[in-house]
Design a protein around this motif. Structure first.
Motif, PDB file in Angstrom:
ATOM      1  N   GLU A  90       3.283  13.929 -10.172  1.00 51.81           N
ATOM      2  CA  GLU A  90       4.494  15.004 -10.260  1.00 51.81           C
ATOM      3  C   GLU A  90       4.735  14.937 -11.538  1.00 51.81           C
ATOM      4  N   ALA A  91       4.980  13.748 -12.326  1.00 55.82           N
ATOM      5  CA  ALA A  91       5.474  13.709 -13.706  1.00 55.82           C
ATOM      6  C   ALA A  91       4.437  13.942 -14.806  1.00 55.82           C
ATOM      7  N   ASN A  92       3.274  13.895 -14.670  1.00 54.44           N
ATOM      8  CA  ASN A  92       2.001  14.184 -15.599  1.00 54.44           C
ATOM      9  C   ASN A  92       2.277  12.824 -16.304  1.00 54.44           C
ATOM     10  N   ILE A  93       2.295  11.871 -15.768  1.00 54.52           N
ATOM     11  CA  ILE A  93       2.152  10.507 -16.313  1.00 54.52           C
ATOM     12  C   ILE A  93       0.860   9.722 -16.431  1.00 54.52           C
ATOM     13  N   SER A  94       0.385   9.517 -17.214  1.00 48.40           N
ATOM     14  CA  SER A  94      -1.111   8.786 -17.125  1.00 48.40           C
ATOM     15  C   SER A  94      -1.189   7.281 -17.531  1.00 48.40           C
ATOM     16  N   PHE A  95       0.091   6.964 -18.100  1.00 50.70           N
ATOM     17  CA  PHE A  95      -0.038   5.389 -18.533  1.00 50.70           C
ATOM     18  C   PHE A  95       0.359   4.525 -17.612  1.00 50.70           C
ATOM     19  N   THR A  96       0.064   3.166 -17.596  1.00 49.59           N
ATOM     20  CA  THR A  96       0.612   2.324 -16.750  1.00 49.59           C
ATOM     21  C   THR A  96       2.222   2.011 -16.871  1.00 49.59           C
ATOM     22  N   ILE A  97       2.937   2.025 -15.792  1.00 49.25           N
ATOM     23  CA  ILE A  97       4.341   1.541 -15.699  1.00 49.25           C
ATOM     24  C   ILE A  97       4.732   0.368 -15.657  1.00 49.25           C
ATOM     25  N   ARG A  98       3.962  -0.303 -14.684  1.00 51.95           N
ATOM     26  CA  ARG A  98       4.633  -1.715 -14.410  1.00 51.95           C
ATOM     27  C   ARG A  98       3.883  -2.990 -15.258  1.00 51.95           C
ATOM     28  N   LYS A  99       4.382  -3.775 -15.752  1.00 52.39           N
ATOM     29  CA  LYS A  99       3.933  -4.741 -16.588  1.00 52.39           C
ATOM     30  C   LYS A  99       2.923  -5.398 -16.053  1.00 52.39           C
ATOM     31  N   ASP A 100       3.316  -6.044 -14.732  1.00 50.40           N
ATOM     32  CA  ASP A 100       2.599  -6.652 -13.887  1.00 50.40           C
ATOM     33  C   ASP A 100       2.311  -6.139 -12.553  1.00 50.40           C
ATOM     34  N   ASN A 101       1.147  -5.443 -13.040  1.00 48.37           N
ATOM     35  CA  ASN A 101       0.651  -4.356 -11.521  1.00 48.37           C
ATOM     36  C   ASN A 101      -0.066  -5.215 -10.593  1.00 48.37           C
ATOM     37  N   ASP A 102       0.577  -6.286 -10.084  1.00 52.49           N
ATOM     38  CA  ASP A 102      -0.053  -6.931  -8.728  1.00 52.49           C
ATOM     39  C   ASP A 102       0.714  -6.660  -7.762  1.00 52.49           C
ATOM     40  N   ASP A 103       0.346  -7.151  -6.355  1.00 55.98           N
ATOM     41  CA  ASP A 103       1.064  -6.543  -5.269  1.00 55.98           C
ATOM     42  C   ASP A 103       2.436  -7.001  -5.216  1.00 55.98           C
ATOM     43  N   LEU A 104       2.742  -8.542  -5.780  1.00 54.42           N
ATOM     44  CA  LEU A 104       3.960  -8.761  -5.816  1.00 54.42           C
ATOM     45  C   LEU A 104       5.137  -7.818  -6.346  1.00 54.42           C
ATOM     46  N   SER A 105       4.965  -7.113  -7.404  1.00 55.67           N
ATOM     47  CA  SER A 105       5.708  -6.261  -8.184  1.00 55.67           C
ATOM     48  C   SER A 105       6.177  -5.296  -7.265  1.00 55.67           C
ATOM     49  N   TYR A 106       5.595  -4.992  -6.166  1.00 50.88           N
ATOM     50  CA  TYR A 106       6.018  -3.870  -5.297  1.00 50.88           C
ATOM     51  C   TYR A 106       6.766  -4.312  -4.034  1.00 50.88           C
ATOM     52  N   ALA A 141       0.755  -1.102   0.068  1.00 51.34           N
ATOM     53  CA  ALA A 141       0.043   0.082   0.172  1.00 51.34           C
ATOM     54  C   ALA A 141       0.679   1.182   0.029  1.00 51.34           C
ATOM     55  N   THR A 142       2.053   1.324   0.888  1.00 45.23           N
ATOM     56  CA  THR A 142       2.860   2.371   0.721  1.00 45.23           C
ATOM     57  C   THR A 142       3.455   2.647  -0.454  1.00 45.23           C
ATOM     58  N   TRP A 143       4.010   1.707  -1.237  1.00 47.66           N
ATOM     59  CA  TRP A 143       4.824   1.879  -2.447  1.00 47.66           C
ATOM     60  C   TRP A 143       3.638   2.339  -3.592  1.00 47.66           C
ATOM     61  N   ARG A 144       2.524   1.706  -3.443  1.00 45.15           N
ATOM     62  CA  ARG A 144       1.437   1.842  -4.673  1.00 45.15           C
ATOM     63  C   ARG A 144       1.411   3.697  -4.516  1.00 45.15           C
ATOM     64  N   GLN A 145       1.022   3.851  -3.145  1.00 47.31           N
ATOM     65  CA  GLN A 145       0.664   5.425  -3.041  1.00 47.31           C
ATOM     66  C   GLN A 145       1.848   6.446  -3.629  1.00 47.31           C
ATOM     67  N   ARG A 146       3.172   6.142  -3.172  1.00 47.11           N
ATOM     68  CA  ARG A 146       4.436   6.502  -3.577  1.00 47.11           C
ATOM     69  C   ARG A 146       4.260   6.586  -4.967  1.00 47.11           C
ATOM     70  N   GLU A 147       4.175   5.484  -5.690  1.00 46.31           N
ATOM     71  CA  GLU A 147       4.243   5.550  -6.955  1.00 46.31           C
ATOM     72  C   GLU A 147       3.331   6.470  -7.699  1.00 46.31           C
ATOM     73  N   GLN A 148       2.059   6.553  -7.126  1.00 48.61           N
ATOM     74  CA  GLN A 148       0.867   7.311  -7.818  1.00 48.61           C
ATOM     75  C   GLN A 148       1.142   8.684  -7.572  1.00 48.61           C
ATOM     76  N   ASP A 149       1.550   9.136  -6.310  1.00 47.27           N
ATOM     77  CA  ASP A 149       2.220  10.424  -6.267  1.00 47.27           C
ATOM     78  C   ASP A 149       3.197  11.060  -7.197  1.00 47.27           C
ATOM     79  N   ARG A 150       4.251  10.121  -7.631  1.00 48.13           N
ATOM     80  CA  ARG A 150       5.455  10.454  -8.523  1.00 48.13           C
ATOM     81  C   ARG A 150       4.909  10.433  -9.911  1.00 48.13           C
ATOM     82  N   LYS A 151       3.733   9.649 -10.201  1.00 47.75           N
ATOM     83  CA  LYS A 151       3.385   9.880 -11.727  1.00 47.75           C
ATOM     84  C   LYS A 151       2.603  11.187 -11.954  1.00 47.75           C
TER      85      LYS A 151
END
Length: 551
Positions: free
Chosen positions: A468-484, A456-466
Motif C-alpha cells: 500500500e505504501a509502495n515500499i520495496s526496501f527491507t524494513i526490519r534489520k533482523d528479518n527473522d521470525d522472532l522480530s515479529y 505468518a500473520t504479521w509477515r503477511q500484514r506487513e507485506q500488505d502494508r508495504k
C-alpha cells in the motif's frame, strides 16, 4: 658602637616588591585599590580612561585631594592607616575601605611609570612620578626610601583634564599594554561585577571612557539568571534586572548580620564573562568592597549546582573596630576568622543544602537537568527522560509571534507527564523484548505452534502494508521470525512450548503486560490505573529476564 648609640629600623626599597609589585597580579584588584582610595577620599565620581593605542590609562576622581604634607605623610607613607586614631568612617559617614596602608603599592604593579597628581580645593597640584626602572636600580643598589626621591611631574600628560578638576587625584599609568588587553566592554563587565554590585552610596559613580558603569553592563548575566534566593530581605538594582528568571526570588533568613543573594543561571556557560578568563562566582563583600572571590571554594560540594551558582554576600561585621581579617593582598580573608567561619558554616549546613534541593525541584519542574545525585527526588533514568522530552518538545513550538504559540505551549506542558512515562515504558519494552530475542537465538529455543501462526500473520500484514505504501526496501534489520513476536509468544516458547506453559511466571506477566504495552506502542495516553499496572507487571518481567540472562 657604644651602649648609648640609637638603634632604629631601616627598610630597603626592596620591600616595595614584596608588598606591591609582586603581591598584586589581578588588574581588577589594582583598579580596586585606586577606587577604594577615591571612596575614602569622599569622591563622588571616578573616571577611568583607557588609551590602548598608547598603552596607558588614567584614574581620576573628584575626592578631597591631598596637600603636599598629606601626599608625603599619608600617601607615600607605607603602612599609614586612616584608622589609626580609631576613626572608621569618613566625614560624610562612609565606612573607610582602606585599612593597612599598603594597597597603594598595587599601583606599581601594572605600569612602567606611575604619575600621581593631587590637589585640594585650596591648593595647587602636588605629587610625583614613580619610574619602575629607576626603582629597580635603587633596589639593586639597596637604597633606603629616603635615598630615592620621586621624579617631577609632567603636566602635559593631563592636558585637558584639569580645566574642570577643582579637587581630587589623577593617576597616570604609562606603558600598561599587558594589563589592558581586554576590550573596553569586557573591562566594564569586570568592573560592574566587582564594584557596581557593591555600591553603598548612590552618589558614587564609576565611569569608563566617559560612560558610567551600571547594571546594564551585566544585562546578559541578568537575562540568563533562572532562579534567585535573597538573604535577609536583600534587594538591589541588579536583581530587578533578572528578566530571564523562571520564579520570583525565594526568601532566606539568618541570625547572622548578612545580606545578599544567590542565583543560578540557565546554563553554566552563562557565568563566563566573554572575552576574559573570569566567571561570575559567589563573592563576599565587606563595606561595599570585594574581599573574597568565589567563597564556595572553601566549602566545595562537588555537586553540579556549583556550575550554575553565583551571587553576592554582604557581611559588614567583618570590618568591626579592632578586627583585621583581611590578607595583605586584600584579595582574601584570613580563614580562621571567627565571623568568616560562622558564614561558611551557615552556607555549608543551611543555605547550600536548601538551595541544592530547591534548585533540583525547580529544574525538574521545568523539564531541565538538575542534580543527578539527588536520587530521592528522581532517578537518573527519570531525569534523562525529562530532559529528552524537554529537548524534543522545543522542535514543535511555534515562533513567539505565532498566534497559536500559547495554546501549543499549553498542550506540550499537558503532555509532559504522559510523555515521560511512555518514553520510559517504551525503552523498557524495547530492551526486554530484544534481550529475550537474543537469549532465544543463542539458546536455540524453538517456537511454539501458536507462535509460528502469529509470525505468518504479521509477515503477511506487513507485506500488505508495504504494498500500500509502495515500499520495496527491507524494513526490519533482523528479518527473522522472532522480530515479529511480542513478549507473550516468546514467553510461551521459553517456558512451556505452548499451552503447557500458561502458568509459568513470565507467561502470566507477559499476558497481563500486553494490552497496556500495546497502548504505549501506539502512543496512547494511559490512565493512572494502567500506569500502575504496567509498572508493577514490568518489575516482575525484568526480574525474570535477569534470571534468564544469568543462566
Amino acid at each position: 658602637m657604644t651602649e648609648n648609640d640609637d638603634f632604629r629600623f631601616e627598610i630597603s626599597l626592596s620591600v616595595l616588591n614584596h608588598l606591591g609589585r609582586n603581591l598584586y597580579r589581578n588588574f581588577i584588584t589594582v583598579l580596586g585599590e585606586a577606587i577604594s582610595n577615591s571612596w575614602d577620599a569622599e569622591a563622588k565620581n571616578v573616571w577611568i580612561t583607557i588609551d590602548k593605542v598608547n598603552s596607558s590609562f588614567i584614574i581620576m576622581d573628584d575626592g578631597n585631594g591631598m596637600t603636599a604634607e598629606e601626599f608625603q605623610g599619608k600617601f607615600l607613607k607605607v603602612g599609614y592607616s586612616k584608622r589609626k586614631d580609631g576613626t572608621y568612617k569618613t566625614g560624610s559617614d562612609r565606612p573607610y575601605i582602606g585599612a593597612k596602608g599598603i594597597g597603594k603599592l598595587a599601583l606599581l604593579s601594572c605600569a612602567d611609570k606611575v604619575s600621581v597628581f593631587s590637589k585640594t580645593k585650596d591648593t595647587d597640584y602636588v605629587g610625583g612620578v614613580i619610574d619602575n626602572s629607576g626603582l629597580d636600580a635603587a633596589i639593586t643598589s639597596d637604597m633606603t626610601p629616603d635615598q630615592y626621591p620621586l621624579e617631577d611631574l609632567d603636566f602635559s600628560l593631563i592636558d585637558g583634564l584639569t580645566h574642570d578638576h577643582e579637587h581630587g587625584t589623577i593617576i597616570y599609568f604609562e606603558n600598561t599594554k599587558e594589563h589592558i588587553r581586554n576590550s573596553i566592554a569586557h573591562l566594564r563587565k569586570l568592573i560592574a561585577m566587582t564594584f557596581r554590585f557593591s555600591v553603598i552610596d548612590e552618589n558614587f559613580k564609576i565611569h569608563v571612557n566617559g560612560d558610567p558603569v551600571s547594571v546594564e553592563d551585566l544585562k546578559d548575566l541578568a537575562g540568563n539568571t533562572e532562579f534567585c534566593w535573597v538573604i535577609n530581605g536583600y534587594c538591589d538594582e541588579f536583581i530587578k534586572k533578572f528578566t530571564g528568571k523562571a520564579a520570583e526570588p525565594i526568601a532566606l533568613t539568618t541570625t547572622l548580620n548578612v545580606s545578599g543573594f544567590l542565583a543560578t543561571v540557565k546554563l553554566p556557560r552563562h557565568l563566563k564573562i566573554d572575552g576574559t578568563d573570569q566567571r561570575a562566582t559567589v563573592d563576599l563583600f565587606v563595606n561595599g568592597r570585594l574581599r573574597e572571590k568565589n567563597i564556595i571554594r572553601h566549602i566545595p560540594t562537588q555537586r553540579i549546582l556549583e556550575s550554575y551558582l553565583y551571587g553576592q554576600l554582604h557581611f559588614n561585621d567583618m570590618d568591626a573596630p579592632g578586627r583585621d581579617p583581611f590578607t595583605s593582598s586584600r584579595e582574601g580573608i584570613v580563614e580562621d576568622d571567627e565571623n568568616f567561619q560562622s558564614l561558611l558554616d551557615y552556607l555549608k549546613h543551611t543555605v547550600l543544602p536548601h538551595i541544592l534541593d530547591e534548585w533540583d525541584k525547580l529544574r525538574l519542574d521545568r523539564g531541565k537537568e538538575g542534580d543527578d545525585e539527588n536520587t530521592g527526588r528522581a532517578t537518573k533514568k527519570q531525569r534523562t527522560v525529562k530532559s529528552l522530552y524537554s529537548q524534543a518538545k522545543n522542535e514543535y513550538k511555534p515562533e513567539n509571534d505565532d498566534p497559536n504559540s500559547d495554546q501549543v505551549d499549553t498542550w506540550l506542558e499537558e503532555l509532559a507527564p504522559d510523555a515521560e512515562f511512555n518514553i520510559s515504558a517504551y525503552v523498557d519494552c524495547f530492551l526486554s523484548e530484544n534481550l529475550v530475542r537474543k537469549y532465544m537465538t543463542v539458546k536455540g529455543v524453538a517456537l511454539s505452534k501458536p507462535s509460528e501462526t502469529e509470525v505468518a500473520t504479521w509477515r503477511q500484514r506487513e507485506q500488505d502494508r508495504k504494498g500500500e505504501a509502495n515500499i520495496s526496501f527491507t524494513i526490519r534489520k533482523d528479518n527473522d521470525d522472532l522480530s515479529y513476536l511480542g513478549m507473550d509468544h516468546m514467553a510461551k516458547s521459553i517456558e512451556g512450548n505452548g499451552d503447557g506453559g500458561k502458568n509459568a511466571s513470565l507467561v502470566k506477566d507477559a499476558v497481563n503486560y500486553k494490552p497496556v504495552r500495546n497502548a504505549v506502542g501506539h502512543t496512547g495516553l494511559l490512565t493512572d490505573n494502567a500506569k500502575t499496572h504496567l509498572s508493577m507487571t514490568f518489575e516482575n518481567i525484568k526480574g525474570r529476564i535477569r534470571n534468564l540472562l544469568q543462566s
